[in-house]
Design a protein around this motif. Structure first.
Motif, PDB file in Angstrom:
ATOM      1  N   SER A   8       0.817  -1.211   0.000  1.00 60.93           N
ATOM      2  CA  SER A   8       0.000   0.000   0.000  1.00 60.93           C
ATOM      3  C   SER A   8       0.851   1.262   0.000  1.00 60.93           C
ATOM      4  N   THR A   9       2.071   1.180   0.526  1.00 62.96           N
ATOM      5  CA  THR A   9       2.922   2.371   0.601  1.00 62.96           C
ATOM      6  C   THR A   9       4.044   2.340  -0.430  1.00 62.96           C
ATOM      7  N   ALA A  10       4.007   1.332  -1.312  1.00 72.91           N
ATOM      8  CA  ALA A  10       5.061   1.221  -2.309  1.00 72.91           C
ATOM      9  C   ALA A  10       5.054   2.480  -3.181  1.00 72.91           C
ATOM     10  N   GLY A  11       6.200   3.107  -3.310  1.00 73.95           N
ATOM     11  CA  GLY A  11       6.316   4.295  -4.135  1.00 73.95           C
ATOM     12  C   GLY A  11       5.759   5.551  -3.490  1.00 73.95           C
ATOM     13  N   LYS A  12       5.278   5.464  -2.249  1.00 79.86           N
ATOM     14  CA  LYS A  12       4.728   6.624  -1.567  1.00 79.86           C
ATOM     15  C   LYS A  12       5.609   7.003  -0.385  1.00 79.86           C
ATOM     16  N   GLU A  13       5.723   8.309  -0.166  1.00 73.96           N
ATOM     17  CA  GLU A  13       6.450   8.805   1.002  1.00 73.96           C
ATOM     18  C   GLU A  13       5.446   8.961   2.140  1.00 73.96           C
ATOM     19  N   ILE A  14       5.741   8.362   3.285  1.00 69.69           N
ATOM     20  CA  ILE A  14       4.821   8.426   4.406  1.00 69.69           C
ATOM     21  C   ILE A  14       5.486   9.124   5.586  1.00 69.69           C
ATOM     22  N   LEU A  15       4.649   9.713   6.433  1.00 67.61           N
ATOM     23  CA  LEU A  15       5.152  10.460   7.582  1.00 67.61           C
ATOM     24  C   LEU A  15       5.714   9.519   8.643  1.00 67.61           C
ATOM     25  N   LEU A  16       6.881   9.835   9.135  1.00 66.89           N
ATOM     26  CA  LEU A  16       7.532   9.063  10.180  1.00 66.89           C
ATOM     27  C   LEU A  16       7.131   9.584  11.559  1.00 66.89           C
ATOM     28  N   PRO A  17       7.261   8.750  12.596  1.00 68.40           N
ATOM     29  CA  PRO A  17       6.938   9.214  13.958  1.00 68.40           C
ATOM     30  C   PRO A  17       7.779  10.402  14.400  1.00 68.40           C
ATOM     31  N   SER A  18       8.952  10.519  13.825  1.00 66.29           N
ATOM     32  CA  SER A  18       9.850  11.622  14.198  1.00 66.29           C
ATOM     33  C   SER A  18       9.640  12.867  13.337  1.00 66.29           C
ATOM     34  N   ALA A  19       8.657  12.839  12.454  1.00 69.50           N
ATOM     35  CA  ALA A  19       8.440  13.958  11.539  1.00 69.50           C
ATOM     36  C   ALA A  19       8.073  15.230  12.292  1.00 69.50           C
ATOM     37  N   GLN A  20       8.459  16.360  11.735  1.00 67.61           N
ATOM     38  CA  GLN A  20       8.146  17.660  12.307  1.00 67.61           C
ATOM     39  C   GLN A  20       6.759  18.096  11.827  1.00 67.61           C
ATOM     40  N   TYR A  21       5.930  18.574  12.753  1.00 71.78           N
ATOM     41  CA  TYR A  21       4.571  19.010  12.431  1.00 71.78           C
ATOM     42  C   TYR A  21       4.474  20.509  12.660  1.00 71.78           C
ATOM     43  N   ILE A  22       4.240  21.238  11.582  1.00 71.73           N
ATOM     44  CA  ILE A  22       4.133  22.698  11.648  1.00 71.73           C
ATOM     45  C   ILE A  22       2.694  23.087  11.329  1.00 71.73           C
TER      46      ILE A  22
END
Length: 228
Positions: free
Chosen positions: A77-91
């Motif tokens: 389902s996420t092949a070829g897609k960039e997904i948000l990581l738990p460490s991602a910055q949220y602005i």
């Protein structure tokens, strides 16, 4: 007399002989039966052990498939897609259209966003705007946008215009009683105990069609008038 003794001794000898023959014959038959029983039990035990080994292997294979299926499904389902990581910055940027102000905050990423792709996030936002929480509706949320997106950071902008919300409440009749909704017409503010049949015909007609109320002060003034 001697003849009788000889006959008796002969009869006794024959009896002993036949008894011995019967004993040894029975013993051999018993040994043969036990031997066959042991062989059958051994074969049965071997079959049970083989069945047990096969069952164990089958269960192990099923467990491996079960454990790998969600991972494979997620990878697919996420092949070829960039997904948000738990460490991602949220602005989060919060804009007020009525006075032109904007507040920019860096916050911990909301749990529901972890693992979402940009497309997933846009789908969520579309559903959020279609079914706004009542607090967002009353605050005048007009836009919810994704300004930037990567696996390490996401920037969201919410735009509010409180001048677009002219009324906070909505009064109507429901099940023979006066009911107060928020002005989104979906969220109940209060089920009152005021029976509509106790009100004037003019008020009953108003409640049958329903009408908006500007704020809490006006609302409680109306309800107090119904009970006086």
């Amino acid at each position: 007399m001697k003849r009788i003794l000889y006959l008796s001794a002969g009869f006794l000898g024959l009896t002993i002989l036949f008894g011995c023959c019967y004993y040894f014959s029975f013993r051999n038959a018993l040994l043969h039966y036990n031997s066959e029983a042991i062989e059958q039990n051994t074969e049965l035990l071997i079959q049970l052990l083989e069945y047990s080994d096969n069952s164990t292997r089958l269960l192990e294979e099923l467990a491996k498939e079960s454990n790998s299926a969600p991972q494979q499904s997620m990878e697919a389902s996420t092949a070829g897609k960039e997904i948000l990581l738990p460490s991602a910055q949220y602005i989060l940027e919060t804009c007020q259209a009525s006075n032109g102000t904007m507040v920019r905050e860096t916050l911990p990423i909301p749990g529901f966003m972890v693992g979402l792709s940009r497309e997933d996030l846009l789908t969520y936002i579309g559903g959020y705007m279609e079914y706004l929480p009542v607090n967002e509706y009353l605050a005048g949320l007009t836009a919810y946008e994704v300004l930037s997106f990567s696996k390490d950071a996401v920037t969201i902008r919410k735009t509010y215009d409180e001048n677009l919300v002219d009324f906070q409440f909505y009064l109507c009749e429901q099940n023979g009683r006066v009911t107060v909704y928020y002005s989104d017409l979906r969220t109940v503010y209060e089920y009152t105990e005021i029976e509509c049949e106790t009100l004037s015909e003019e008020v009953r007609e108003e409640l049958e069609h329903g009408f908006y109320v500007r704020d809490a002060k006006e609302l409680y003034g109306i309800l107090e008038g119904y009970t006086s």
